[in-house]
Design a protein around this motif. Structure first.
Motif, PDB file in Angstrom:
ATOM      1  N   UNK A 437      -9.350  11.908   7.763  1.00  0.00           N
ATOM      2  CA  UNK A 437      -8.684  11.764   9.536  1.00  0.00           C
ATOM      3  C   UNK A 437      -9.645  10.256   8.912  1.00  0.00           C
ATOM      4  N   UNK A 438      -8.838   9.508   9.252  1.00  0.00           N
ATOM      5  CA  UNK A 438      -9.338   7.754   8.777  1.00  0.00           C
ATOM      6  C   UNK A 438      -9.921   7.083  10.394  1.00  0.00           C
ATOM      7  N   UNK A 439     -10.723   6.941  11.153  1.00  0.00           N
ATOM      8  CA  UNK A 439     -10.809   6.383  11.552  1.00  0.00           C
ATOM      9  C   UNK A 439     -11.502   4.563  11.839  1.00  0.00           C
ATOM     10  N   UNK A 444     -11.807  -3.762  16.004  1.00  0.00           N
ATOM     11  CA  UNK A 444     -11.622  -5.334  15.216  1.00  0.00           C
ATOM     12  C   UNK A 444     -11.963  -4.994  13.918  1.00  0.00           C
ATOM     13  N   UNK A 445     -11.715  -3.621  13.110  1.00  0.00           N
ATOM     14  CA  UNK A 445     -12.003  -3.647  12.281  1.00  0.00           C
ATOM     15  C   UNK A 445     -11.004  -4.334  10.769  1.00  0.00           C
ATOM     16  N   UNK A 446     -11.128  -3.874   9.855  1.00  0.00           N
ATOM     17  CA  UNK A 446      -9.842  -4.901   9.076  1.00  0.00           C
ATOM     18  C   UNK A 446      -8.803  -3.432   9.404  1.00  0.00           C
ATOM     19  N   UNK A 451      -1.569  -4.487  10.857  1.00  0.00           N
ATOM     20  CA  UNK A 451      -1.467  -4.832   9.243  1.00  0.00           C
ATOM     21  C   UNK A 451      -1.868  -6.055   8.432  1.00  0.00           C
ATOM     22  N   UNK A 452      -2.845  -5.382   7.555  1.00  0.00           N
ATOM     23  CA  UNK A 452      -3.554  -6.360   6.496  1.00  0.00           C
ATOM     24  C   UNK A 452      -2.682  -6.832   5.560  1.00  0.00           C
ATOM     25  N   UNK A 473     -12.936  -1.017   6.237  1.00  0.00           N
ATOM     26  CA  UNK A 473     -12.911  -1.316   7.550  1.00  0.00           C
ATOM     27  C   UNK A 473     -13.869  -2.962   8.044  1.00  0.00           C
ATOM     28  N   UNK A 474     -14.813  -2.748   7.657  1.00  0.00           N
ATOM     29  CA  UNK A 474     -16.090  -3.947   8.169  1.00  0.00           C
ATOM     30  C   UNK A 474     -16.201  -5.745   7.051  1.00  0.00           C
TER      31      UNK A 474
END
Length: 501
Positions: A437-439, A444-446, A451-452, A473-474
């Motif tokens: 499970x990707x948290x 405010x993480x990427x 979407x990025x 994400x960081x």
């Protein structure tokens, strides 16, 4: 008379002989060639790396503790910083602290602790028993081999585990010695303390799983990965690695922390290692099911099971031997408002097996479970695909994705059930798993809130230990030029040897 073909013999001239090399020189040359080859192989072909942290656990381990649950005997890994570890199988908490439980002084081990398993408190002299000590010892990280020319001949693939140069630098000002870790280097950067533009840069290697490729638009929603607004399924090799254990019936707890099974009738008999159902004589088509009694969260034993998200992406496996006279077996997985039910007839001749969604048949196939034989069942719901595997052969693969990015949910609900209609059977070797499970980590993480968009040479990396991973994400993207190679083999410790594909 002399033969004109004869050549005159010249005397008084020494014949030149080839000077032989001394043994010392030969040995030095051989060693030099071996060293040069070793450096060439290390630079261009294969290099060994040691995993420093637990960001890829439990796929790859940094420094960690090997924990054996005293309640059920299940073995699992825990982070080196853990003071306690919660068993994934029975939820029992084990003390894994490096400090004495009596006086909180540091425990002294006889070196090497993993071999002697002897220790005592330096203050109160309390002896630490070998089983207790085993759970507290810190073990080194996995050692892996990385293929550095793999991507010369193929492009990086999603779900590859790869080593790359961390995109941020550790800077030290050459003028005032101020240190600035994890800093994005740019031309003209000045030291905020003295104004100098002269820095010493040091880099480091990271290892993560590749999830985002150049030019893609990426977003993490409800623990799943979406690329260009489409959910991304993992190949079987990656999915098998990323299933995380929840329960195994071969390790029954001495004491239940919370009830494992809840039944809906007296037709069930819950044994220590198995469950038995006999409702053959029940009138009509009544179905009896047993329900897994615990909440399946996204926690892991490595992180002391600190999960907060209830999981709907799960898998249950078991072996079953139906008796003659049985009618059908059923397995049910519920996720939020969707209920998926697999119904398999138990007979010597093929009959209609079916997969239902919310009571409506969505797939059918002629098959059966011949009575008196042992059968293996695996039923999973992951990444919007429901799969039923019967005796290592896929019977149903049902894609229920609607092609849309779902709204963010605050939580999921799920249930796992199995049983059958007018069936006499024993269920053994029951295992339950949940998917990765990707948290979001923070708000405010990427790639987690919105979407990025990745550039033409950008890659997005995530750690398998999603709750405790410093990844894209960081710090956002990894440039293509930073890629070192593909991790392909774990060679240490010996009990963890494996290829990674």
């Amino acid at each position: 008379m002399t033969d004109t073909n004869d050549k005159p013999i010249i005397t008084g001239v020494k014949e030149k002989t080839k000077k032989r090399k001394g043994k010392l020189r030969e040995n030095i040359e051989s060693i030099a060639i071996a060293i040069a080859l070793a450096f060439a192989i290390r630079y261009f072909v294969v290099e060994a790396f040691k995993i420093p942290t637990g960001s890829m656990a439990p796929t790859l381990l940094g420094e960690h503790k090997n924990v054996n649950c005293i309640n059920c005997g299940w073995s699992f890994y825990a982070d080196r910083q853990s003071e306690t570890a919660t068993c994934p199988n029975c939820n029992n908490e084990t003390n894994v602290s490096l400090y004495c439980s009596t006086c909180n002084s540091k425990i002294h081990y006889r070196f090497p602790a993993w071999l002697w398993r002897k220790g005592f408190c330096t203050k109160c002299k309390t002896a630490i028993t070998p089983p207790d000590l085993t759970n507290r010892v810190i073990h080194g990280g996995n050692r892996i081999l990385v293929n550095k020319f793999w991507y010369w001949f193929s492009t990086p693939k999603r779900w590859d585990v790869m080593v790359f140069v961390y995109p941020l630098d550790d800077l030290t000002c050459k003028n005032c010695s101020a240190q600035f870790p994890d800093t994005a280097w740019r031309s003209g950067l000045r030291c905020p303390q003295c104004g100098s533009v002269n820095f010493k840069k040091s880099t480091k290697n990271y290892i993560k799983r590749l999830v985002g490729l150049p030019g893609e638009k990426l977003q993490i929603v409800n623990g799943d990965l979406y690329i260009n607004a489409k959910i991304q399924r993992k190949p079987d090799s990656a999915q098998d690695t990323l299933w995380l254990p929840v329960y195994n019936s071969n390790y029954p707890p001495k004491e239940e922390v919370e009830p494992t099974w809840a039944t809906d009738s007296g037709a069930w008999k819950i044994n220590r290692h198995s469950l038995a159902l006999n409702n053959v004589n029940t009138e009509g088509e009544e179905t009896s099911l047993v329900t897994f009694g615990r909440v399946v969260s996204d926690g892991t034993g490595y992180n002391n099971r600190s999960g907060r998200n209830e999981m709907g992406d799960v898998k249950i496996c078991f072996q079953v031997m139906p008796a003659r006279g049985s009618a059908s077996l059923e397995v049910v997985l519920e996720k939020n408002n969707d209920v998926f039910t697999a119904v398999i007839p138990t007979s010597d001749t093929p009959k209609k097996a079916c997969l239902k969604k919310n009571g409506t048949v969505v797939m059918e196939k002629d098959t059966s479970l011949p009575p008196g034989q042992n059968h293996t069942i695996a039923f999973s719901n992951v990444d919007h695909v429901v799969t039923l595997v019967l005796d290592n052969s896929k019977l149903f693969v049902y894609d229920y994705d609607d092609g849309l990015v779902p709204d963010v949910r605050s939580f999921d609900t799920s249930k796992i059930r199995f049983g059958g209609s007018r069936i006499s059977a024993t269920f053994e070797n029951i295992e339950i798993f949940h998917d990765i499970y990707y948290t979001a980590l923070t708000s405010d993480t990427w790639g987690t809130t919105n979407p990025i968009q990745l550039g033409n040479t950008d890659y997005f990396m995530l750690g398998d230990n999603s709750r405790n991973s410093n990844d894209s994400r960081v710090w956002k993207f990894v440039p293509e030029k930073n890629i070192v190679g593909k991790a392909f083999f774990v060679f240490w410790p010996l009990d963890s040897i494996k290829f990674m594909w």
